[in-house]
Design a protein around this motif. Structure first.
Motif, short mmCIF file in Angstrom:
data_model
loop_
_atom_site.label_atom_id
_atom_site.label_comp_id
_atom_site.label_asym_id
_atom_site.label_seq_id
_atom_site.Cartn_x
_atom_site.Cartn_y
_atom_site.Cartn_z
N LEU A 179 0.83 -1.20 0.00
CA LEU A 179 0.00 0.00 0.00
C LEU A 179 0.86 1.25 0.00
O LEU A 179 0.57 2.23 -0.71
CB LEU A 179 -0.93 0.01 1.21
N ASP A 180 1.94 1.23 0.77
CA ASP A 180 2.80 2.40 0.87
C ASP A 180 3.48 2.74 -0.46
O ASP A 180 3.91 3.88 -0.67
CB ASP A 180 3.87 2.19 1.94
N LEU A 181 3.58 1.78 -1.36
CA LEU A 181 4.12 2.07 -2.69
C LEU A 181 3.32 3.17 -3.36
O LEU A 181 3.88 4.05 -4.02
CB LEU A 181 4.09 0.79 -3.54
N PHE A 182 2.00 3.19 -3.16
CA PHE A 182 1.14 4.17 -3.82
C PHE A 182 1.24 5.55 -3.16
O PHE A 182 0.82 6.54 -3.76
CB PHE A 182 -0.31 3.67 -3.83
N ALA A 183 1.79 5.61 -1.95
CA ALA A 183 2.00 6.91 -1.31
C ALA A 183 3.08 7.72 -2.02
O ALA A 183 3.21 8.92 -1.78
CB ALA A 183 2.37 6.72 0.16
N LYS A 184 3.86 7.09 -2.89
CA LYS A 184 4.86 7.81 -3.66
C LYS A 184 4.25 8.71 -4.73
O LYS A 184 4.93 9.57 -5.28
CB LYS A 184 5.83 6.81 -4.31
N ILE A 185 2.99 8.49 -5.06
CA ILE A 185 2.32 9.31 -6.06
C ILE A 185 1.84 10.60 -5.40
O ILE A 185 1.05 10.57 -4.45
CB ILE A 185 1.11 8.58 -6.67
N GLY A 186 2.31 11.73 -5.87
CA GLY A 186 1.86 13.00 -5.32
C GLY A 186 0.49 13.38 -5.86
O GLY A 186 0.20 13.19 -7.04
N HIS A 187 -0.34 13.96 -5.00
CA HIS A 187 -1.70 14.35 -5.41
C HIS A 187 -1.99 15.77 -4.94
O HIS A 187 -2.03 16.04 -3.74
CB HIS A 187 -2.74 13.40 -4.83
#
Length: 425
Positions: free
Chosen positions: A389-397
């Motif tokens: 899940l934390d892999l997707f936290a690398k995407i800035g929004h």
């Protein structure tokens, strides 16, 4: 009074689950999930099977929102596309995310089989270009998918496509034999039945009015409250004030689907010979497929203004005739719409707001597959395995520009530019 599902061919061609009770009084649990769509159901099902006490709060009925009204196209990858994802997180992490999306499709197939969900799965998806620029981009993506992602897509030239799809509108197709389509409401109801059988306490007609964050989050409804160790926000476009920092980073977009009268098996196969799903590459795209009763299901005419268009039946008839002139006299038996959530960069927005408060949103038109993956990854994180899940936290929004007052008119203006670009180039 029990709210009915919005009128649609999906609602007319499925049998709803028994009505679940509304929440009354106080209840304590390990995990409380807001929203009984695909994301919430997947998460709740995974957690209940792992032994957690799970409560699910749904404002209306299981699968009432986008999960029960969408186009039914189950596509691997994410709404932003692989090139954009590479630019956001780098090639290696983009590949890891794409492989996870393939895992999400495997999860879907596994649940269909394990719970005997009769959702009428059909394999095959074609992305079709309208302009030479779009054709060149898709041809480059075929090579990129095969070499960088080990994903076996094919390029079909115009003649090959015309042998399968009875429309002269397109210049070819990127054909994906692994993606496909299904009956979205039947899928949602099947997940709902499985979750209930696994022990999830589902409360329908239980709209959350407030969330109190803290060591043990508290959800309040009109008649009750849920205290939990972990909370999951899976309301997507329908959160309505529960988490303003999330709502600022998605835009609810109206999308619409029409169902023709049945065409008969021969008539349907004369349109789409291999029963694949199809989507074009326009910014305001058309997408369509056949239903299991041999009617055409045709989606398009997105609304970014927050208002449904007038004469929707006429608009959809004209869009269908633009692709299939041979259907111009075929009546439409159902026309419906609903809201999907898009993020500003069209990439998935998944993660946590605090150590015990998780969320997933921003599916941007790729939710049928990605939602199951999101629910599974959140369940794993709650169980102590958060790396994926934390892999997707690398995407800035970033939030949509303009704030609450101006973001809708700014987006409408931007969509006008993209539509003009589609028309001219």
């Amino acid at each position: 009074m029990t709210p009915a599902y919005p009128p649609s061919w999906y609602a007319a061609s499925t049998t709803p689950l028994p009505v679940q009770p509304a929440l009354v009084g106080r209840i304590d649990c390990d995990v409380c999930v807001l929203g009984a769509g695909y994301t919430g159901l997947a998460c709740a099902l995974e957690l209940a099977e792992a032994g957690y006490r799970v409560v699910m709060l749904e404002a209306r009925r299981i699968g009432w929102g986008a999960s029960g009204r969408n186009g039914g196209q189950a596509i691997v990858g994410f709404g932003c596309g692989e090139r954009k994802l590479e630019a956001l997180v780098g090639a290696d992490d983009a590949r890891r995310m794409f492989d996870l999306s393939r895992e999400g499709l495997d999860w879907l197939h596994g649940r269909l089989a394990r719970h005997d969900i009769q959702a009428h799965w059909r394999p095959g998806h074609a992305t079709v270009p309208l302009k030479p620029r779009q054709q060149r981009e898709l041809q480059a993506m075929v090579e990129h998918f095969n070499t960088r992602y080990d994903h076996p897509v094919q390029w079909w030239d115009r003649q090959q496509l015309r042998g399968t799809l009875a429309s002269d509108r397109y210049l070819g197709a990127l054909y994906d034999p692994i993606s496909g389509h299904l009956h979205p409401l039947a899928y949602a109801l099947g997940l709902g039945r499985a979750a209930i059988e696994a022990g999830v306490q589902v409360f329908e007609q239980s709209e959350v009015t407030s969330l109190v964050r803290g060591a043990r989050p508290l959800f309040r409804t009109a008649q009750g409250e849920v205290h939990c160790d972990f909370a999951v926000l899976a309301g997507n476009a329908l959160l309505h004030g529960i988490a303003p920092e999330l709502e600022a980073r998605i835009m609810p977009v109206g999308t619409y689907i029409a169902a023709t009268a049945p065409l008969g098996e021969d008539g349907a196969r004369a349109l789409i010979g291999n029963d694949m799903a199809v989507a074009d590459t326009a910014w305001a795209l058309d997408y369509y497929r056949l239903g299991h009763d041999h009617r055409l299901l045709f989606g398009g005419r997105a609304s970014y203004s927050g208002r449904d268009p007038g004469d929707l039946q006429g608009i959809m008839r004209r869009r269908i005739a633009g692709v299939f002139p041979q259907l111009k006299e075929v009546p439409l038996e159902y026309v419906w719409g609903g809201l999907v959530d898009i993020s500003l960069n069209r990439a998935p927005h998944w993660g946590r707001l605090q150590p015990n408060l998780y969320f997933a949103q921003g599916f941007s038109g790729h939710g049928v597959v990605a939602t199951g993956l999101a629910g599974k990854l959140i369940a794993q994180a709650i169980a102590g395995q958060a790396q994926r899940l934390d892999l997707f936290a690398k995407i800035g929004h970033a939030p949509f520009p303009g704030g609450q007052a101006l973001r809708t008119p700014l987006l409408v203006a931007a969509m006008g530019w993209y539509k003009l670009r589609d028309a001219l180039w």
